[in-house]
Write an enzyme that holds these catalytic residues in place. Structure first.
Site, PDB file in Angstrom:
ATOM      1  N   GLU A  12       0.756  -1.328   0.332  1.00  0.00           N
ATOM      2  CA  GLU A  12       0.004  -0.162  -0.470  1.00  0.00           C
ATOM      3  C   GLU A  12       0.871   2.030   0.004  1.00  0.00           C
ATOM      4  OE1 GLU A  12      -1.112   2.184   2.768  1.00  0.00           O
ATOM      5  OE2 GLU A  12       0.724   1.757   4.240  1.00  0.00           O
ATOM      6  N   HIS A 313      -4.117  -2.676   2.940  1.00  0.00           N
ATOM      7  CA  HIS A 313      -3.072  -2.702   4.156  1.00  0.00           C
ATOM      8  C   HIS A 313      -2.718  -4.238   5.131  1.00  0.00           C
ATOM      9  CE1 HIS A 313      -3.908   1.605   3.856  1.00  0.00           C
ATOM     10  NE2 HIS A 313      -3.326   1.526   4.514  1.00  0.00           N
TER      11      HIS A 313
END
Length: 349
Positions: A12, A313
């Site tokens: 990410e 994430h």
């Protein structure tokens, strides 16, 4: 000195890499060189909340650090001995105090004495987990794993004014208990006595919160759920609408922050949409809590949970953790949209 190089652009490519790397650097006593920090963001490098996370990790471990300044895209961090006690960290903006807390909490949760930390900055900014989530979801699981905590809130801090202030007290444990979180959230939702709708308001009319509660109740068909509007005095106007499902161990918190030009009904429906997606797949853990459970479960050496489709994430956190700890993280889709994650010390599982 040899440094473990961590690429901040992986996955990410945001602050998650930085925070997890700092946490595990201190816990494993591994010097790290972080490069390409937040490379995938519009404003790469350290912003104030990320800078505060580095300084917090540095303070609690008496670490030496190089190039730690606003905008830095590369730093070196060499941890020392963990030191418990009283600390006070100020972000200076509406940046997330919760994310700063999560950087140092796993370290102090396994330390040799209690600690008390005061944070100042944002608590409900819509771009990161709120203080409500931190208390009712994340800390609830940590408490079940053996870490006793207490939160005392002085004031909330909405975006963009900030100004929140709260204190976290940590009573550590020698070892974290393994957790298995598999009971679907919809089993608790079926009895609406476990469901709650809440609108947090500051310097805005109560009617906004009342409309949010009404719209969410209709969208979710939560006719028996408790709904309420809570008023706070903060540095600036703010609105956080929340839908909650209380389980045996923790509460699933779904939150939508009000925005200028977005109707109360739209805010409520956006929040309700996330709840519906979660309930449909029959998972135990919602998306935001999923990525944050990985570090404590890895430190426990064992644990498992079901969640919705893996966020970037979550995937990134798994990759960073494996750079520090000799663990296996087994991920598989056990039903459409529902994934099971198992953490183990045994490789190959």
């Amino acid at each position: 000195m040899s440094f473990l190089v961590i690429d901040g652009s992986q996955g990410e490519g945001g602050g998650q890499v930085l925070r997890t790397a700092l946490t595990l650097s201190v816990l494993t006593q591994t010097p790290i060189e972080l490069v390409n920090i937040r490379a995938n963001r519009d404003r790469p490098g350290l912003l104030r909340q990320h800078l505060t996370s580095v300084k917090a990790a540095q303070a609690i471990s008496e670490a030496s650090a190089e190039d730690v300044e606003l905008g830095a895209e590369r730093i070196r961090f060499s941890p020392g001995v963990v030191k418990t006690g009283d600390y006070h960290f100020v972000i200076g903006t509406a940046g997330s105090t919760v994310l700063v807390a999560q950087t140092i909490l796993p370290v102090l949760a396994l330390a040799k004495g209690s600690s008390t930390i005061t944070f100042e900055g944002g608590t409900h900014n819509g771009m990161s987990p709120s203080l409500c989530f931190f208390k009712e979801s994340y800390l609830a699981v940590l408490n079940a794993m053996g870490v006793k905590t207490e939160v005392e809130t002085t004031s909330l801090g909405f975006y963009p004014a900030g100004g929140g202030k709260w204190t976290l007290t940590i009573e550590p444990t020698d070892t974290l208990k393994a957790m298995s979180l598999l009971t679907p959230g919809r089993e608790f939702e079926q009895e609406q006595k476990h469901c709650y709708l809440k609108a947090l308001m500051s310097e805005l009319p109560d009617t906004i919160g009342q409309k949010e509660v009404t719209a969410a109740r209709k969208a979710l068909n939560w006719n028996a759920a408790l709904g309420e509007v809570e008023r706070y005095k903060t540095n600036g106007p703010g609105n956080s609408f929340q839908a909650k499902i209380k389980g045996d161990v923790f509460t699933s918190v779904f939150e939508q922050v009000g925005e200028v030009g977005v109707s109360s009904e739209r805010v409520a429906k956006r929040c309700a949409g996330r709840v519906k997606k979660f309930l449909k797949v029959g998972a135990a853990v919602e998306e935001r809590l999923a990525d944050q459970l990985l570090v404590p479960m890895a430190l426990a050496g064992e644990g498992e949970f079901t969640t919705t489709e893996l966020s970037m994430h979550t995937k990134t956190n798994i990759d960073v953790i494996k750079q520090f700890l000799d663990i296996s993280v087994h991920v598989h889709e056990e039903a459409e949209g529902r994934w099971r994650i198992r953490v183990s010390k045994e490789s190959g599982r």
